[in-house]
Design an enzyme around this catalytic site. Sequence first.
Site, PDB file in Angstrom:
ATOM      1  CE  LYS A 115      40.335 -73.598  41.213  1.00  0.00           C
ATOM      2  NZ  LYS A 115      39.448 -73.735  40.017  1.00  0.00           N
TER       3      LYS A 115
HETATM    4  C1  LIG Z   1      37.477 -71.923  35.216  1.00  0.00           C
HETATM    5  C2  LIG Z   1      38.472 -73.041  35.265  1.00  0.00           C
HETATM    6  N1  LIG Z   1      39.249 -73.241  34.157  1.00  0.00           N
HETATM    7  C3  LIG Z   1      40.165 -74.259  34.148  1.00  0.00           C
HETATM    8  C4  LIG Z   1      40.308 -75.099  35.220  1.00  0.00           C
HETATM    9  C5  LIG Z   1      41.386 -76.177  35.139  1.00  0.00           C
HETATM   10  O1  LIG Z   1      42.454 -75.814  35.994  1.00  0.00           O
HETATM   11  P1  LIG Z   1      43.367 -76.938  36.606  1.00  0.00           P
HETATM   12  O2  LIG Z   1      42.534 -77.665  37.627  1.00  0.00           O
HETATM   13  O3  LIG Z   1      44.509 -76.190  37.261  1.00  0.00           O
HETATM   14  O4  LIG Z   1      43.813 -77.823  35.489  1.00  0.00           O
HETATM   15  C6  LIG Z   1      39.528 -74.940  36.378  1.00  0.00           C
HETATM   16  C7  LIG Z   1      39.690 -75.870  37.564  1.00  0.00           C
HETATM   17  N2  LIG Z   1      38.418 -76.180  38.171  1.00  0.00           N
HETATM   18  C8  LIG Z   1      38.494 -76.666  39.539  1.00  0.00           C
HETATM   19  C9  LIG Z   1      37.207 -76.445  40.272  1.00  0.00           C
HETATM   20  C10 LIG Z   1      36.126 -77.435  39.953  1.00  0.00           C
HETATM   21  C11 LIG Z   1      34.943 -77.290  40.927  1.00  0.00           C
HETATM   22  O5  LIG Z   1      33.906 -77.865  40.630  1.00  0.00           O
HETATM   23  O6  LIG Z   1      35.096 -76.608  41.966  1.00  0.00           O
HETATM   24  C12 LIG Z   1      38.975 -78.117  39.559  1.00  0.00           C
HETATM   25  O7  LIG Z   1      39.057 -78.751  38.471  1.00  0.00           O
HETATM   26  O8  LIG Z   1      39.331 -78.586  40.661  1.00  0.00           O
HETATM   27  C13 LIG Z   1      38.616 -73.877  36.400  1.00  0.00           C
HETATM   28  O9  LIG Z   1      37.841 -73.658  37.487  1.00  0.00           O
END
Ligand SMILES: Cc1[nH+]cc(COP(=O)(O)O)c(CN[C@@H](CCC(=O)O)C(=O)O)c1O
Length: 306
Positions: free
Chosen positions: A158
């Site tokens: 990330k």
């Molecule tokens: C690209 C991406 N794909 C999938 C996910 C889902 O991952 P998880 O949160 O572990 O289920 C997230 C989280 N996106 C984060 C960032 C959002 C933002 O606006 O900054 C979040 O959901 O916190 C992503 O950034």
Amino acid sequence: MSDRDGLIWKDGEMVPWREANTHVLTHTLHYGMGVFEGVRAYDADGGTAIFRLEAHTDRLFNSAKIMNMPMPFDKETLNAAQRAAVRENGLKSAYIRPMVYYGSEGMGLRADNLKTHVIIAAWEWGAYMGEENLTKGIKVATSSYTRHHPNITMTKAKANGAYMNSMLALQEAIAHGCHEALLLDSHGFVAEGSGENFFMIKDGVIYTPDLSAALDGITRKTVFQIAKELGYQVVEKRITRDEVYIADEAFFTGTAAEVTPIRELDNRPIGCGSRGPITAKIQAMYFDIVHGRSAAHEAWLSRVTK
Ligand SMILES: Cc1[nH+]cc(COP(=O)(O)O)c(CN[C@@H](CCC(=O)O)C(=O)O)c1O
């Protein structure tokens, strides 16, 4: 975001929110090499709790390892710091943002004398795409931007700089009157949203793309477990955009997005054109779990007052 009362954890100590600053020659500000997490604390039965804190911190460390950034603190220190960030700001529920970045010790791509820094901020953040859309569902457009190829930007990390792709895709979707973008991978198959993982349902079976071009989402993992407990099969497979058009239901998952139904893709209603019945069951169970109403999943909750 900078002008508010509160405290931010910065390199091992709590500093006043307005003083949590960095120099304009901070390396990550210029080159985007940093890693971060999005974590939620909920006002749960039995007291405020951070959902799957350890899993998020594990991923933060994995992201740093993938980016070859040395971590200056251990996992328990950062877990305690996240609990403190919620507690010492007096938050009953919160969105927590740990971020690991290179400082202003040097410039240029060589990066041989840089120091890794860590901040943790927490603030109140409601439904990512609006409360009503948790029921109504959102409008989504297939993006003209391609999701990262795993050998261009490490998709299991990330990483800060990777989110330019997300921002470009989301801004394009919003400009076209939608709430979110659906990005395809470099082969043209569905990858994920700009900040979420993707699921669709057809004839009672739940499908999701494999992780080759998507972040290994913690909410995605949680939904796998919820689906299993509800008796649904989850199949990871290559998904084409037109399979989504004729799906019965579709939804996004993420810490910020939680479980957000998709009501249409590319101006085509998905199923009934709002939250589907299986999505509703998964969403309800997710909210029960994060709010401490599921004894079976108490281990996923880290109480902030401990
Ligand atoms: C690209 C991406 N794909 C999938 C996910 C889902 O991952 P998880 O949160 O572990 O289920 C997230 C989280 N996106 C984060 C960032 C959002 C933002 O606006 O900054 C979040 O959901 O916190 C992503 O950034």
